[in-house]
Scaffold this motif. Sequence first.
Motif, PDB file in Angstrom:
ATOM      1  N   TYR A 199      52.729  63.193  70.356  1.00  0.00           N
ATOM      2  CA  TYR A 199      52.076  64.502  70.348  1.00  0.00           C
ATOM      3  C   TYR A 199      53.037  65.607  70.787  1.00  0.00           C
ATOM      4  O   TYR A 199      52.621  66.574  71.415  1.00  0.00           O
ATOM      5  CB  TYR A 199      50.884  64.515  71.302  1.00  0.00           C
ATOM      6  CG  TYR A 199      49.845  63.471  71.023  1.00  0.00           C
ATOM      7  CD1 TYR A 199      49.357  63.270  69.739  1.00  0.00           C
ATOM      8  CD2 TYR A 199      49.317  62.695  72.044  1.00  0.00           C
ATOM      9  CE1 TYR A 199      48.393  62.318  69.483  1.00  0.00           C
ATOM     10  CE2 TYR A 199      48.338  61.748  71.798  1.00  0.00           C
ATOM     11  CZ  TYR A 199      47.884  61.557  70.520  1.00  0.00           C
ATOM     12  OH  TYR A 199      46.920  60.623  70.267  1.00  0.00           O
ATOM     13  N   SER A 342      41.589  65.068  66.893  1.00  0.00           N
ATOM     14  CA  SER A 342      42.891  64.457  66.656  1.00  0.00           C
ATOM     15  C   SER A 342      42.850  63.307  65.659  1.00  0.00           C
ATOM     16  O   SER A 342      43.883  62.972  65.075  1.00  0.00           O
ATOM     17  CB  SER A 342      43.476  63.952  67.978  1.00  0.00           C
ATOM     18  OG  SER A 342      42.625  62.973  68.564  1.00  0.00           O
ATOM     19  N   HIS A 370      44.382  69.136  71.943  1.00  0.00           N
ATOM     20  CA  HIS A 370      45.364  69.111  70.855  1.00  0.00           C
ATOM     21  C   HIS A 370      45.611  70.487  70.244  1.00  0.00           C
ATOM     22  O   HIS A 370      46.613  70.661  69.537  1.00  0.00           O
ATOM     23  CB  HIS A 370      44.901  68.154  69.757  1.00  0.00           C
ATOM     24  CG  HIS A 370      45.012  66.712  70.124  1.00  0.00           C
ATOM     25  ND1 HIS A 370      46.118  65.949  69.826  1.00  0.00           N
ATOM     26  CD2 HIS A 370      44.156  65.889  70.789  1.00  0.00           C
ATOM     27  CE1 HIS A 370      45.941  64.715  70.273  1.00  0.00           C
ATOM     28  NE2 HIS A 370      44.753  64.657  70.862  1.00  0.00           N
ATOM     29  N   VAL A 493      48.249  67.426  63.128  1.00  0.00           N
ATOM     30  CA  VAL A 493      47.850  66.033  62.924  1.00  0.00           C
ATOM     31  C   VAL A 493      47.410  65.876  61.475  1.00  0.00           C
ATOM     32  O   VAL A 493      46.506  66.578  61.014  1.00  0.00           O
ATOM     33  CB  VAL A 493      46.709  65.628  63.868  1.00  0.00           C
ATOM     34  CG1 VAL A 493      46.307  64.180  63.630  1.00  0.00           C
ATOM     35  CG2 VAL A 493      47.106  65.839  65.315  1.00  0.00           C
ATOM     36  N   CYS A 536      51.890  62.762  63.288  1.00  0.00           N
ATOM     37  CA  CYS A 536      51.963  63.879  64.235  1.00  0.00           C
ATOM     38  C   CYS A 536      53.238  64.653  63.961  1.00  0.00           C
ATOM     39  O   CYS A 536      54.345  64.143  64.163  1.00  0.00           O
ATOM     40  CB  CYS A 536      51.926  63.381  65.673  1.00  0.00           C
ATOM     41  SG  CYS A 536      50.379  62.577  66.131  1.00  0.00           S
TER      42      CYS A 536
END
Length: 579
Positions: A199, A342, A370, A493, A536
């Motif tokens: 991430y 996500s 996120h 994402v 990601c």
Amino acid sequence: MGKGQRATQVYKSTEFIEHARDSDGLINGPADPFKLAPSNSSSLLVDSEKALKASKLSSASASVEPAPTTAAAATSNSPSPQAERPSELESVPSFILVTTYLSFLMLIVFAHLRDFFGKLLHPEEYVQLREQNGYAPMVSDFESLWTRRLYGRIRDCFNRPITGVAGGHVNLLERVSHDANATFEFTGRVRNVLNLASYNYLGFAQSEGPCADKVEQAMRENGVTQASTRAEAGTTRLLAETEDMVARFVGTEASLIVSMGYATNALNIPALVSRGCLIISDELNHNSLVSGARLSGATIRVFKHNNMQSLEEQLRRSISQGQPRTHRPWKKILVVVEGLYSMEGEFCDLPAIVRLRRRYGFYLFVDEAHSIGALGKRGRGVCDHFNIDPHDVDVLMGTFTKSFGAAGGYIAGSKALINYLRLHSHSAVYAEAMSVPVLAQVSASMRMIMGEDREHALEGQQRLDQLAVNARYFARRLAEMGFMTLGDSGSPVVPLLLFSPAKIPAFSRECLKRKIAVVVVSYPATPIITGRVRFCISASHTREDLDYALEHISEIGDLLMIKFHQGKTIETTETKKLE
């Protein structure tokens, strides 16, 4: 040379190039081969002719009006797309769904058969699943069936150990198994692979650079930890200053920093609502939100994912009927959603939710784990993306583990709310205070995003622009290749649907062969038929990195036959050529 110029030269982790770009962050011009690519794979099937006509009109108007000069234009505010975009799953061939169900059925049947004959032929291997000395087994054989028989077959695709910094590339410790993934042995070799699994949205996960220097300086001045809770000796000047900065960053009066992201939800929601209150939660909310809701003792009701009609129906029914049995009015109604989901790569329909909030008078809790730092032209999250006043959201939650390269999370809102949580939240009263190096990383990266670091004044915005460009470019290329993707345009994402349980580990292993690290996800983290790989995207990825990944992903897609839209795409293209 001015400080701004030095900042531009210091920033070497991405390839930010100032060109005229279209609405999806791609360079304008007739030589750009991806200008006419659809925004998502649904448009390949639904609206291909309209997309072509619209692109011709936009290219004609581009010759009259100047195009945006940076990718910040790609993050401009736009209406919520949820109501307009058709669902990907509606276009899934029935054959794919049927074979996916049959595959899982076969796996489960064979798992039970292996257990049945295993207990007869090798009873010593099942001792821990049986009653012993009057004690029931800690985990029964049926409860652990999924873990032992299904997850165990593909365990090599998960928990892969790494060494070094998890940046755009990461060093992977090679391991092998000689007993069907029951145990692993390290080979001693290290492989450098392209990291599409972390991430690290803005690329702040670095061991050197301005943020790392600030962390080292902070540790020399303040040590590593206070070894205390916030309510005792854990509140330091650095912590207070960082909380003030977080409040300014998200646009609220105050904030509370928590040392663990999961606990930010799980321990603060019970302080906000209790018995006699109602929580209305999106069905795809993160487990930390679910845990916090259950710990609170409040009544929980669920609405369909991102479906405002379902949410309004729940609100109408709950308000009209009141509490169960007594029908008294609810003490509070708290609607809980995520800014960016996500597993789906979708934004919440925040403008519609805010309109419902004004109509029905509920409290709104938005989890921006996120989305904070990754969405919006200034990186302020989903409120920035939709141009929503942060004061229209009662509780803003976020984490520092994604865009800021750190750990922990925060709760932001009014001063009255934060002062209440400081005294009543277990995260403030009982949990340890955030450590000094993590606080310094949060402070340094956030100052850079806000443009308050004079020596690196442009770097934060460059990272935001680069992430916007990379995310749109990668998603559009996948759609053009014929893959079935989920998510909204601009999401860092990008989920790609695999469906079949056999293709989930196969995709991961084929990527690793080509030096690409990815995360594959299946049930119970997703519905059983929608196994997927979740890419990601990061600002630390160069265009060469993305092209390398796309080239090999296309090869894997052909090998595993997961380009579900390919045939229809080719047919549409040929039809246009004939016309």
